[in-house]
Design an enzyme around this catalytic site. Structure first.
Site, PDB file in Angstrom:
ATOM      1  N   TYR A   1       0.867  -1.237  -0.044  1.00  0.00           N
ATOM      2  CA  TYR A   1       0.091   0.036   0.088  1.00  0.00           C
ATOM      3  C   TYR A   1       0.752   1.407  -0.133  1.00  0.00           C
ATOM      4  CZ  TYR A   1      -3.012   3.607   1.507  1.00  0.00           C
ATOM      5  OH  TYR A   1      -3.987   4.838   1.804  1.00  0.00           O
TER       6      TYR A   1
ATOM      7  N   GLU B   1      -3.575   7.425  -3.914  1.00  0.00           N
ATOM      8  CA  GLU B   1      -3.320   6.147  -3.244  1.00  0.00           C
ATOM      9  C   GLU B   1      -3.224   4.993  -4.390  1.00  0.00           C
ATOM     10  OE1 GLU B   1      -5.938   4.481   0.070  1.00  0.00           O
ATOM     11  OE2 GLU B   1      -6.962   3.865  -1.732  1.00  0.00           O
TER      12      GLU B   1
END
Ligand code: GDP
Ligand code: MN
Length: 383
Positions: free
Chosen positions: A107, A195
């Protein structure tokens, strides 16, 4: 303003972030053509601006173009519902991309931390799942890095953070590069969030962005005309989408009293007074300065697009704008429309006497104060 995955990936690719090959389409035939071009091993992904698309059934892998096209046909026009978005969103566009072999999912994000008043980078070895879930169950697995507003990030800071995130050696160098590119893209493209979840590590040791979410700071949108066409996709509601196209600040609130006011403060006050009077505001709408007849008409039209609206409250304070001009605008708008619901107006400020005179004898009921106007409209609307 949220960008679609395909737009986000295009943006990141410009900065040298590795992204899978792919194209967007709105038809099953288009999906077939792209899948054939990419050799058949493709992932078909719904382009809806909500999280949890995978779990909602909006992401699927295929090994041939026929199956990809069949799924595309099923997906286009379908409403996808996820935990993050219980109302769901209708799929209009789909992205068809080359399937990546994924060995590990990480992530990575850059976003504005409003408490720190600084941008931060978040890195985690626990990618693929929702980051909120990681934050709850394994908070130590998320490494945060604050970006100094003047100096940015130095290489050693990034390397250290990547190491603390336990990103394996084979991927660490690429992760450092990816973070540098992400921060550069974030600053130069006026983003307030980027993101990548998951950042995929392939079995042959390459890092690639398998998903991407970019949000552009709305105050900077005037610098980004390239998003004009898709900006309304970001809206949660069809009327909000239309408002965005018209350049009107409108937020749907789900109640029954339509509200048209000028200035955000006066609009908020109107909402409060309607609530205090026992009504439920249908919307926030700031007419903005000037409020000429055609704009007023456009605003009234928007408010009335909401079938729940049972009454309209107008709250205008004339400063530089003369309220007799606004009153004329309102009447002109109403003369061109068939408004069947009760309307109460509180107008105050420059040229108020002339303004009130103009409204006399019209369907618009005048009120002296906002409180009185709110009480009246609530009484009439819910009668
Ligand atoms: P999201 O659910 O909206 O976050 O959509 P994602 O694009 O992140 O896709 C959900 C999940 O599908 C990812 O976490 C991956 O596990 C999987 N996925 C997406 N694209 C690919 C791909 O190209 N190859 C493989 N193997 N899995 C993928
Ligand atoms: Mn994702």
């Amino acid at each position: 303003m949220k960008l679609h995955e395909y737009q986000s990936k295009d943006l990141l690719a410009k900065y040298g972030v590795p992204v899978p090959e792919g194209e967007v389409t709105t038809t099953a035939e288009g999906a077939r053509a792209i899948a054939e071009k990419l050799g058949g091993n493709v992932v078909v992904k719904a382009q809806v601006l909500m999280g949890g698309r995978g779990k909602a059934g909006g992401v699927k892998l295929f090994t041939n173009a026929d199956d990809a096209a069949a799924f595309a046909k099923e997906l286009i026009g379908k409403r996808l519902i996820s935990i993050q978005n219980p109302d769901g969103m209708i799929v209009e566009k789909i992205l068809v991309g080359t399937t990546i072999d994924i060995a590990q999912e990480y992530y990575l994000s850059v976003l504005l931390d409003r408490n720190l008043q600084k941008n931060i980078v978040m890195i985690s070895k626990e990618g693929g799942m929702e980051i909120e879930h990681v934050a709850e169950t394994n908070p130590d697995a998320i490494i945060r890095l604050t970006v100094d507003p003047a100096w940015g990030l130095s290489d050693f800071e990034i390397r250290d953070a990547v190491k603390r995130a336990n990103i394996p050696k084979e991927a660490a160098g690429q992760m450092v590069q990816m973070i540098k590119k992400l921060v550069k893209a974030y600053i130069e493209e006026d983003a307030d969030m980027i993101e990548i979840n998951p950042v995929a590590l392939t079995p042959d040791g390459k890092l690639i962005a398998a998903d991407a979410k970019v949000s552009i700071d709305e105050s900077a949108l005037f610098r980004h005309k390239e998003y004009d066409e898709t900006s309304s996709d970001s809206a949660d509601n069809a009327i909000e989408a239309e408002a965005m196209r018209r350049g009107i600040a409108y937020v749907n609130l789900g109640g029954e009293i339509g509200i048209m006011a000028n200035g955000a403060g006066l609009t908020m006050q109107s909402l409060d007074e309607v609530n205090a009077a026992g009504g439920r505001p249908a919307n926030f709408l700031d007419v903005g300065g000037g409020a000429k007849a055609d704009r007023v008409k456009s605003c009234v039209e928007l408010i009335l697009m909401d079938p729940n609206v049972k009454g309209l409250l107008i709250n205008i304070f004339g400063g530089i704008t003369r309220v007799d001009e606004v009153a004329k605008g309102v009447l002109e708008a109403f003369s061109q429309m068939d408004v069947k619901i009760p309307v109460v107006a509180r107008i105050e400020g420059t040229a108020v006497e002339e303004g009130r005179k103009i409204l006399q004898g019209s369907q618009i009921i005048a009120a002296e104060t906002v409180e009185e106007a709110a009480k009246k409209i609530v009484e009439l609307a819910y009668a």
